[in-house]
Scaffold this active site. Structure first.
Site, PDB file in Angstrom:
ATOM      1  N   HIS A  96       3.585 -32.460 -26.712  1.00 28.60           N
ATOM      2  CA  HIS A  96       3.217 -33.322 -25.630  1.00 28.60           C
ATOM      3  C   HIS A  96       1.966 -33.095 -24.865  1.00 28.60           C
ATOM      4  CE1 HIS A  96       7.034 -35.403 -26.429  1.00 28.60           C
ATOM      5  NE2 HIS A  96       7.627 -34.001 -26.455  1.00 28.60           N
ATOM      6  N   LYS A 117       3.747 -10.558 -19.619  1.00 27.07           N
ATOM      7  CA  LYS A 117       3.218  -9.294 -20.053  1.00 27.07           C
ATOM      8  C   LYS A 117       1.793  -9.260 -20.470  1.00 27.07           C
ATOM      9  CE  LYS A 117       5.571  -7.259 -18.208  1.00 27.07           C
ATOM     10  NZ  LYS A 117       6.645  -7.652 -17.485  1.00 27.07           N
ATOM     11  N   LYS A 132       2.661  -2.614  -7.503  1.00 29.20           N
ATOM     12  CA  LYS A 132       4.095  -2.467  -8.051  1.00 29.20           C
ATOM     13  C   LYS A 132       5.128  -3.235  -7.252  1.00 29.20           C
ATOM     14  CE  LYS A 132       7.157  -1.060 -11.068  1.00 29.20           C
ATOM     15  NZ  LYS A 132       7.194  -1.910 -12.117  1.00 29.20           N
ATOM     16  N   ARG A 166       1.385   1.779  -6.050  1.00 28.17           N
ATOM     17  CA  ARG A 166       1.482   0.687  -5.001  1.00 28.17           C
ATOM     18  C   ARG A 166       0.353  -0.182  -4.700  1.00 28.17           C
ATOM     19  NH1 ARG A 166       6.501   1.457  -2.359  1.00 28.17           N
ATOM     20  NH2 ARG A 166       5.749   0.355  -0.579  1.00 28.17           N
ATOM     21  N   ASN A 177       1.245   0.064   5.821  1.00 30.44           N
ATOM     22  CA  ASN A 177       1.593  -0.887   4.790  1.00 30.44           C
ATOM     23  C   ASN A 177       2.240  -1.885   5.423  1.00 30.44           C
ATOM     24  OD1 ASN A 177       2.376  -1.696   2.402  1.00 30.44           O
ATOM     25  ND2 ASN A 177       4.032  -0.540   2.485  1.00 30.44           N
ATOM     26  N   GLY A 178       1.906  -3.266   5.062  1.00 30.36           N
ATOM     27  CA  GLY A 178       2.485  -4.381   5.395  1.00 30.36           C
ATOM     28  C   GLY A 178       1.376  -5.507   5.960  1.00 30.36           C
ATOM     29  N   TRP A 238      -3.798  -1.728  -1.364  1.00 28.40           N
ATOM     30  CA  TRP A 238      -3.807  -2.843  -1.955  1.00 28.40           C
ATOM     31  C   TRP A 238      -4.118  -4.249  -1.109  1.00 28.40           C
ATOM     32  CZ3 TRP A 238      -1.267  -7.760  -2.145  1.00 28.40           C
ATOM     33  CH2 TRP A 238      -1.266  -8.586  -3.302  1.00 28.40           C
ATOM     34  N   GLU A 245      -0.670 -10.167 -17.644  1.00 27.05           N
ATOM     35  CA  GLU A 245      -1.076  -9.093 -16.451  1.00 27.05           C
ATOM     36  C   GLU A 245      -1.623  -7.833 -17.004  1.00 27.05           C
ATOM     37  OE1 GLU A 245       2.590  -7.495 -14.289  1.00 27.05           O
ATOM     38  OE2 GLU A 245       3.719  -7.495 -16.035  1.00 27.05           O
ATOM     39  N   CYS A 284       0.788  -1.126  -0.029  1.00 24.26           N
ATOM     40  CA  CYS A 284       0.190  -0.115   0.111  1.00 24.26           C
ATOM     41  C   CYS A 284       1.029   1.264   0.019  1.00 24.26           C
ATOM     42  CB  CYS A 284      -0.857   0.077   1.108  1.00 24.26           C
ATOM     43  SG  CYS A 284      -1.764  -1.734   1.480  1.00 24.26           S
ATOM     44  N   GLU A 305       8.326 -14.222 -20.446  1.00 24.20           N
ATOM     45  CA  GLU A 305       8.155 -12.825 -20.371  1.00 24.20           C
ATOM     46  C   GLU A 305       7.142 -12.196 -20.894  1.00 24.20           C
ATOM     47  OE1 GLU A 305       8.512 -11.153 -17.866  1.00 24.20           O
ATOM     48  OE2 GLU A 305       8.475  -8.811 -18.503  1.00 24.20           O
TER      49      GLU A 305
HETATM   50  C1  AGP Z   1       5.975  -7.524 -13.666  1.00 22.38           C
HETATM   51  O1  AGP Z   1       5.684  -7.237 -14.659  1.00 22.38           O
HETATM   52  C2  AGP Z   1       5.275  -8.023 -12.337  1.00 22.38           C
HETATM   53  N1  AGP Z   1       4.566  -6.707 -12.187  1.00 22.38           N
HETATM   54  C3  AGP Z   1       5.663  -8.601 -11.363  1.00 22.38           C
HETATM   55  O2  AGP Z   1       5.780 -10.230 -11.647  1.00 22.38           O
HETATM   56  C4  AGP Z   1       7.046  -8.254 -10.594  1.00 22.38           C
HETATM   57  O3  AGP Z   1       8.139  -8.478 -11.582  1.00 22.38           O
HETATM   58  C5  AGP Z   1       7.401  -9.312  -9.442  1.00 22.38           C
HETATM   59  O4  AGP Z   1       6.346  -8.885  -8.505  1.00 22.38           O
HETATM   60  C6  AGP Z   1       8.606  -9.093  -9.053  1.00 22.38           C
HETATM   61  O5  AGP Z   1       8.932  -7.723  -8.465  1.00 22.38           O
HETATM   62  P1  AGP Z   1      10.340  -7.168  -8.159  1.00 22.38           P
HETATM   63  O6  AGP Z   1      10.971  -7.269  -9.117  1.00 22.38           O
HETATM   64  O7  AGP Z   1      10.204  -5.818  -7.606  1.00 22.38           O
HETATM   65  O8  AGP Z   1      10.918  -8.103  -7.118  1.00 22.38           O
END
Ligand code: AGP
Length: 632
Positions: A528, A509, A627, A27, A104-105, A78, A512, A2, A505
């Site tokens: 397979h 992308k 994030k 966040r 936050n936490g 969040w 998400e 958060c 990757e």
């Molecule tokens: C990436 O697009 C994602 N939002 C997510 O997978 C991210 O890479 C993951 O949470 C790890 O975060 P970090 O690199 O800050 O540790």
């Protein structure tokens, strides 16, 4: 994950809090709220205003509120404990509403604390773990009644209150197990914000018009460039006239001040329609900046490693631990470390690593990769690895972050602040940094000569221009490919060798930010199982650049073509033959296979963004994500 912000001074708190929350929205953005100290007839009270959804909703609500407060705290959430709702939105308050907090936490022992507090007569109004903090501070401040019911505190004597907000917060923290970045206000101490930190980031700054606290420096940067990054177990008391710092015992301390030299413009969109596109377009610069100073006098140098060349030479096993996109950077690194340095390398999701019993010896190098530097799973894995005797090397984008501080050495990826939730430029920075590490290991192990390392370093630098070429020339091809994918229900990303790692990757992308289901498969594995998914029009996105496995990849694609798949291929410029099986071709310049992840990922980032926009998605703030993921 958060975002929290607080201000006390002589300006209107409402505007400062909203501006700070907008900056912190990356966040988390399930709900937002503020607590403002106001006075009626000379008596101070706290107004709490909350809204479900993004900060813009809270902003409109506050526009109609005549708040004269010059002290307040704010939060963008969040959700962890309790769904996004008004009741669960922060700030949370004590029973009588005279204390308000933002947090936050995660409070791990919140269930026991809640039960004990309820037995002593406290009323809870949310499902959150956070709310116990408000009641614990309330008891410490105003006094605790005698224990009245069965339970761990039955028969406990009444306790007098300390009537000191900072002391009450310190006392509350002694009962809490878990992580917190916390800011609290109390109507009986107008103008004071008490702040605590454990395992969740807190920065504090003093500007010309008051004192500020936030969970990220980006929310303070308009007011000051000199900030204190609070350490675990440190506390701060903010007042309009100044800030005092104490340790857990209340002893005054003088924490170090960090000067922030990056400009706020770096964190603005800079003319792009969204942060994601801006950040994708910054990638040539990220490559160049990450390489600056790494080749001095013809020698590859990574001084920050924290390991001597002799120690590096003894390394006989490497683990890369990371999550999400950073994990995918690890998959690329595995290929390079094993190919060049001939050291066995395993890539592990940090969330799994600590719950198995990995083979770690003093000659094991653990490389922790994290954009934010505060991912809880990665941090926990670092701590575990160090306890087991490994050397830990961090790769992160955030200076002074927990990953940087808890590792033996660190490389900063030089991506600068990344705002879009989907990682793009920091992935490229991570891959370049990991490539340097692989080259260094190969050099100290005498697997590559100094001349070979120099040549590879030069080629690595060339990827900056190659990315620029993709950005300049492939827009239309990517747009056409996106049109072909946008209405699908699912998509497969395939490749072989490096291409298989890149496919992971690409799939992440797409899913998400566009909410289109996507999976990555090694192309040779299609037959397979996954090939059963393919029916006419099913999108298969392939990485088939010129590499030792090019022909094999093409054969696998033919099998998909025969079943009617719609095929999008990322191919090497000049490869005309691929058009015979591909419906859409996106070209990248010819590149050594070892460096292909740095270039071939770029069109996949752009493709995901195009598809997401066509599907009406918010590319910077996808649903359910944040994030930085500071919960396990
Ligand atoms: C990436 O697009 C994602 N939002 C997510 O997978 C991210 O890479 C993951 O949470 C790890 O975060 P970090 O690199 O800050 O540790």
């Amino acid at each position: 994950m958060c975002g929290i912000v607080g201000y006390t001074g002589d300006e209107l708190a409402k505007d400062i809090l909203i501006n700070g929350l907008k900056r912190l929205e990356y966040r988390g953005y399930d709900s937002a709220g503020v607590a403002l100290e106001d006075a009626t007839g000379g008596v101070t009270h706290i107004d709490v205003i909350r809204r479900v959804g993004k900060v813009a909703g809270l902003e409109s609500e506050l526009a109609g509120v005549d708040a004269t407060a010059t002290c307040g705290i704010g939060h963008t959430r969040w959700a962890t404990h309790g769904r996004p709702s008004m009741a669960n939105a922060h700030p949370h308050t004590s029973c009588d509403g005279r204390i308000a907090i933002v947090h936050n936490g995660i409070i791990e022992n919140f269930a026991e604390l809640r039960e004990e507090l309820a037995q002593r007569g406290h009323t809870f109004t949310s499902d959150t773990d956070t709310e116990v903090f408000a009641h614990l501070i309330e008891e410490a401040y105003y006094g605790r009644p005698a224990g009245v019911a069965a339970g761990t505190t039955a028969g406990a004597p009444a306790a007098l209150g300390c009537h000191d907000l900072m002391a009450a917060v310190r006392e509350a923290c002694t009962h809490v197990v878990g992580a917190y970045g916390l800011a609290a206000v109390c109507a009986d101490e107008p103008g004071v914000i008490a702040v605590a930190r454990k395992d969740s980031p807190i920065v504090i700054g003093r500007g010309a018009r008051g004192s500020y606290v936030a969970s990220d420096v980006i929310a303070l940067i308009d007011a000051t460039r000199d900030v204190v990054v609070l350490e675990d177990g440190q506390f701060a008391r903010l007042a309009p006239e100044g800030i005092t710092y104490t340790d857990a015992e209340g002893t005054p301390i003088e924490p170090a001040v960090t000067h922030i030299d990056w400009d706020i413009d770096m964190a603005e969109k800079g003319g792009y329609p969204d942060f994601m596109l801006k950040e994708i377009c910054e990638q040539p610069r990220v490559v160049r900046d990450t390489l600056v100073g790494r080749m001095t006098g013809g020698e590859l140098t990574i001084d920050e490693l924290g390991l001597s060349l002799e120690e590096l030479n003894l390394i006989d096993r490497v683990y890369v631990i990371a999550c999400g996109t950073s994990y995918h950077a690890g998959l690329i690194a595995k290929n390079l470390i094993e190919m060049w340095a001939r050291i066995p390398c395993e890539v592990e999701a940090a969330s799994e690593f600590r719950y198995r019993n990995p083979i770690i010896t003093p000659s094991t190098l653990v490389v922790a990769v994290s954009q934010s530097g505060e991912t809880a799973d990665t941090l926990a894995a670092i701590r575990d690895a160090r306890i087991k005797g490994a050397k830990v090397f961090g790769i992160t984008n955030v200076v002074g972050s927990p990953v940087a501080r808890e590792s033996d050495g660190v490389i900063y990826t030089k991506a600068n602040k990344e705002i879009a939730v989907a990682s793009t430029k920091s992935f490229i920075g991570q891959v370049v940094s990991l490539t340097l590490l692989a080259l260094l290991l190969a050099q100290v192990k005498y697997r590559l000569t100094v001349g070979q390392v120099r040549m590879l370093f030069r080629e690595l630098g060339d990827t900056a221009e190659q990315i620029q070429w993709i950005l300049d020339t492939q827009k239309d091809a990517i747009h056409e490919a996106a049109l072909a994918c946008k209405d699908a229900h699912s998509a497969l990303f395939v490749g072989r060798g490096m291409g298989a790692a890149i496919a992971n990757e690409g799939a992440l992308k797409l899913k998400e930010i566009s909410y289109l289901h996507a999976e990555a498969y090694a192309a040779g594995e299609m037959k397979h199982g996954p090939i059963a998914l393919i029916d006419p029009g099913f999108p298969v996105i392939a990485i088939a650049t010129k590499s030792p496995v090019y022909d094999k990849t093409v054969s696998n694609l033919k099998e998909c073509e025969a079943r009617g798949a719609k095929i999008v291929v990322v191919a090497t410029e000049g490869d005309e033959d691929i058009a015979q099986i591909a419906d859409h071709v996106i070209y990248i310049p010819p590149v050594r296979d070892a460096f292909s992840a740095i270039t071939a990922t770029v069109p996949l980032q752009l493709l995901a963004r195009e598809v997401a926009l066509m599907r009406g998605c918010d590319v910077d703030q996808p649903r359910n994500l944040a994030k930085s993921v500071t919960v396990e």
